[in-house]
Design an enzyme around this catalytic site. Structure first.
Site, PDB file in Angstrom:
ATOM      1  N   CYS A 112     100.199  75.309  32.039  1.00 55.59           N
ATOM      2  CA  CYS A 112      99.757  75.557  30.534  1.00 55.59           C
ATOM      3  C   CYS A 112      99.578  77.457  30.631  1.00 55.59           C
ATOM      4  CB  CYS A 112      98.343  75.177  30.127  1.00 55.59           C
ATOM      5  SG  CYS A 112      98.502  73.348  30.250  1.00 55.59           S
ATOM      6  N   HIS A 235      94.887  79.580  24.857  1.00 53.58           N
ATOM      7  CA  HIS A 235      95.785  78.305  25.014  1.00 53.58           C
ATOM      8  C   HIS A 235      94.936  77.203  24.425  1.00 53.58           C
ATOM      9  CE1 HIS A 235      97.742  74.774  26.420  1.00 53.58           C
ATOM     10  NE2 HIS A 235      96.657  74.258  27.396  1.00 53.58           N
ATOM     11  N   ASN A 265      98.048  69.862  22.191  1.00 55.37           N
ATOM     12  CA  ASN A 265      98.458  70.876  23.500  1.00 55.37           C
ATOM     13  C   ASN A 265      99.836  70.923  23.606  1.00 55.37           C
ATOM     14  OD1 ASN A 265      98.623  72.022  25.782  1.00 55.37           O
ATOM     15  ND2 ASN A 265      96.543  70.912  26.661  1.00 55.37           N
TER      16      ASN A 265
HETATM   17  O1  UT7 Z   1      96.221  72.202  29.119  1.00 54.59           O
HETATM   18  C1  UT7 Z   1      95.227  71.909  29.863  1.00 54.59           C
HETATM   19  C2  UT7 Z   1      95.276  70.104  29.839  1.00 54.59           C
HETATM   20  N1  UT7 Z   1      93.974  69.652  29.722  1.00 54.59           N
HETATM   21  C3  UT7 Z   1      92.694  69.971  29.188  1.00 54.59           C
HETATM   22  O2  UT7 Z   1      92.689  70.825  28.584  1.00 54.59           O
HETATM   23  C4  UT7 Z   1      91.695  68.696  29.099  1.00 54.59           C
HETATM   24  C5  UT7 Z   1      90.456  69.074  29.269  1.00 54.59           C
HETATM   25  N2  UT7 Z   1      89.403  68.367  29.027  1.00 54.59           N
HETATM   26  C6  UT7 Z   1      89.035  67.721  27.812  1.00 54.59           C
HETATM   27  O3  UT7 Z   1      89.813  68.219  26.703  1.00 54.59           O
HETATM   28  C7  UT7 Z   1      88.302  66.581  27.487  1.00 54.59           C
HETATM   29  O4  UT7 Z   1      87.495  66.360  29.078  1.00 54.59           O
HETATM   30  C8  UT7 Z   1      88.960  65.195  26.960  1.00 54.59           C
HETATM   31  C9  UT7 Z   1      89.368  65.348  25.331  1.00 54.59           C
HETATM   32  C10 UT7 Z   1      90.023  64.900  27.711  1.00 54.59           C
HETATM   33  C11 UT7 Z   1      87.927  64.201  27.041  1.00 54.59           C
HETATM   34  O5  UT7 Z   1      86.894  64.403  26.338  1.00 54.59           O
HETATM   35  P1  UT7 Z   1      85.307  64.369  26.938  1.00 54.59           P
HETATM   36  O6  UT7 Z   1      84.156  64.528  25.760  1.00 54.59           O
HETATM   37  O7  UT7 Z   1      85.441  64.794  28.406  1.00 54.59           O
HETATM   38  O8  UT7 Z   1      85.366  62.649  27.121  1.00 54.59           O
HETATM   39  P2  UT7 Z   1      85.321  61.746  28.577  1.00 54.59           P
HETATM   40  O9  UT7 Z   1      86.597  61.807  29.390  1.00 54.59           O
HETATM   41  O10 UT7 Z   1      83.971  62.194  29.393  1.00 54.59           O
HETATM   42  O11 UT7 Z   1      85.297  60.311  27.798  1.00 54.59           O
HETATM   43  C12 UT7 Z   1      84.252  59.711  27.009  1.00 54.59           C
HETATM   44  C13 UT7 Z   1      84.577  58.344  26.489  1.00 54.59           C
HETATM   45  C14 UT7 Z   1      85.021  57.422  27.962  1.00 54.59           C
HETATM   46  O12 UT7 Z   1      84.412  56.111  27.679  1.00 54.59           O
HETATM   47  P3  UT7 Z   1      83.223  55.713  28.263  1.00 54.59           P
HETATM   48  O13 UT7 Z   1      83.459  55.892  29.752  1.00 54.59           O
HETATM   49  O14 UT7 Z   1      81.982  56.865  28.106  1.00 54.59           O
HETATM   50  O15 UT7 Z   1      82.808  54.337  27.960  1.00 54.59           O
HETATM   51  C15 UT7 Z   1      86.649  57.518  27.734  1.00 54.59           C
HETATM   52  O16 UT7 Z   1      87.048  56.119  28.091  1.00 54.59           O
HETATM   53  O17 UT7 Z   1      85.616  58.458  25.959  1.00 54.59           O
HETATM   54  C16 UT7 Z   1      86.480  57.391  26.245  1.00 54.59           C
HETATM   55  N3  UT7 Z   1      88.073  58.065  25.630  1.00 54.59           N
HETATM   56  C17 UT7 Z   1      88.676  57.607  24.683  1.00 54.59           C
HETATM   57  N4  UT7 Z   1      88.134  56.733  23.655  1.00 54.59           N
HETATM   58  C18 UT7 Z   1      88.897  56.956  22.555  1.00 54.59           C
HETATM   59  C19 UT7 Z   1      89.015  58.856  26.386  1.00 54.59           C
HETATM   60  N5  UT7 Z   1      89.863  58.853  25.663  1.00 54.59           N
HETATM   61  C20 UT7 Z   1      89.736  58.343  24.796  1.00 54.59           C
HETATM   62  C21 UT7 Z   1      90.420  58.324  23.507  1.00 54.59           C
HETATM   63  N6  UT7 Z   1      90.165  57.496  22.637  1.00 54.59           N
HETATM   64  N7  UT7 Z   1      91.776  58.794  23.318  1.00 54.59           N
END
Ligand code: UT7
Length: 310
Positions: A112, A235, A265
């Site tokens: 990215c 980005h 993204n």
């Molecule tokens: O260009 C670089 C690419 N990458 C990035 O920029 C990603 C950077 N990271 C992020 O943007 C965030 O970490 C995410 C958006 C990917 C995730 O957000 P988060 O607030 O860090 O959530 P999390 O990973 O801690 O997950 C929270 C919960 C989990 O459930 P449990 O374990 O708490 O029960 C996940 O399983 O949300 C769940 N979850 C979802 N639920 C519904 C993860 N993805 C989804 C989804 N829909 N799509």
């Protein structure tokens, strides 16, 4: 001699995939995606459109906008992690398709942050007097490397391309400072096997820290302060990440691009796609100081302070 942007163009696929569409494909919700990422919809390229096609469409617009012909290009740099195939490079495919007969061509792999790496590389060739016109493109068809059964990643990405023609610009305009960096120890947090694999939380923490730091560093290197910034083009990874960068620069909401809402993204393509959006909206004007900042798999990062205009 200062290197700057003398022409810009973008391509976005027509097909819009909304969060509601994704709800039908996997266990997710519009509410979760909006609150955690800010994304409302993304564009997905048709089966017969690959990365080089999107790069080509964006490049044609950038060349028209720059009012130069492809035959005048000295170098083509394509930042992508989704090339049509490992080789020939997308850049070489474009070299033929555009008729850029005298241009050297290569792809850049910095995920990215690739567009930042491309622009900074181009700057070196232009300011040393080696080359005059360089096409720098960020183009990605991420939909082909996303696992559509993995809700952790599938909801985040979109397809698209953005291109700039770089060349010498008037005194005071163009790139005023930059920073590039890499930390291979973080490679394990974001990579591709068959599909994209990501440790979201680790990437999130890195991104928030690094985006803010890099913005401050390029200002310091240019002898400028937060108050000098007219517009921020980060980005477009996640609204919460870009908001953190905006707050670090103490900028009001309307001075930052947030196209992640509409396009998700798009990796290396997100910064040039966003610049076109903001130019069309009248948010970026000649002589504005804009900060571009990106981060991505590698881990990599890059930031550029640029005084807009030819
Ligand atoms: O260009 C670089 C690419 N990458 C990035 O920029 C990603 C950077 N990271 C992020 O943007 C965030 O970490 C995410 C958006 C990917 C995730 O957000 P988060 O607030 O860090 O959530 P999390 O990973 O801690 O997950 C929270 C919960 C989990 O459930 P449990 O374990 O708490 O029960 C996940 O399983 O949300 C769940 N979850 C979802 N639920 C519904 C993860 N993805 C989804 C989804 N829909 N799509």
């Amino acid at each position: 001699m200062n290197a700057g942007i003398i022409g810009i163009g973008r391509y976005l696929p027509e097909k819009v995939v909304t969060n509601l569409d994704l709800e039908k494909m996997m266990d997710t919700s519009d509410e979760w995606i909006r609150t955690r990422t800010g994304i409302e919809e993304r564009r997905i390229a048709a089966d017969d459109i690959d990365t080089s096609d999107m790069a080509y469409f964006a490049a044609v617009k950038a060349l028209e906008n720059a009012r130069i012909s492809a035959a005048e290009l000295d170098l083509i740099l394509v930042a992508t992690v989704t090339p049509d195939r490992p080789f020939p490079s997308v850049a070489c495919m474009l070299q033929e398709r555009l008729g850029a007969t005298k241009a050297a061509a290569l792809d850049i792999s910095a995920a990215c942050a690739g567009f930042m790496y491309g622009m900074v590389t181009a700057k070196q060739f232009i300011e040393s007097g080696t080359y005059r016109y360089i096409l720098v493109i960020g183009a990605e068809k991420l939909s082909k490397i996303v696992n559509w059964e993995d809700r952790n990643t599938a909801v985040l990405f979109g397809d698209g391309a953005g291109a700039v023609v770089m060349g010498p610009v008037s005194e005071g305009r163009g790139i005023v400072s930059f920073e590039l960096g890499a930390d291979g120890t973080g490679g394990k947090h974001l990579y591709q096997d068959e599909y994209v694999v990501m440790n979201g939380r680790e990437v999130f923490k890195f991104a928030v820290r690094q985006m803010g730091e890099s913005c401050i560093h390029v200002l310091e290197k240019a002898g400028l302060s937060k108050q000098d910034v007219d517009f921020l083009v980060p980005h477009q990874a996640n609204i919460r990440i870009v908001e953190a960068a905006r707050q670090r620069l103490e900028l009001p909401e309307d001075k930052m691009s947030a196209t992640v809402r509409k396009y998700g993204n798009t990796s290396a393509a997100s910064i040039p796609i966003s610049i076109v959006e903001e130019l069309e909206a009248g948010k970026i004007k000649d002589d504005d100081l804009i900060i571009m900042v990106g981060f991505g798999g590698g881990l990599t990062w890059g930031a550029i302070a640029l005084r807009w205009g030819r």
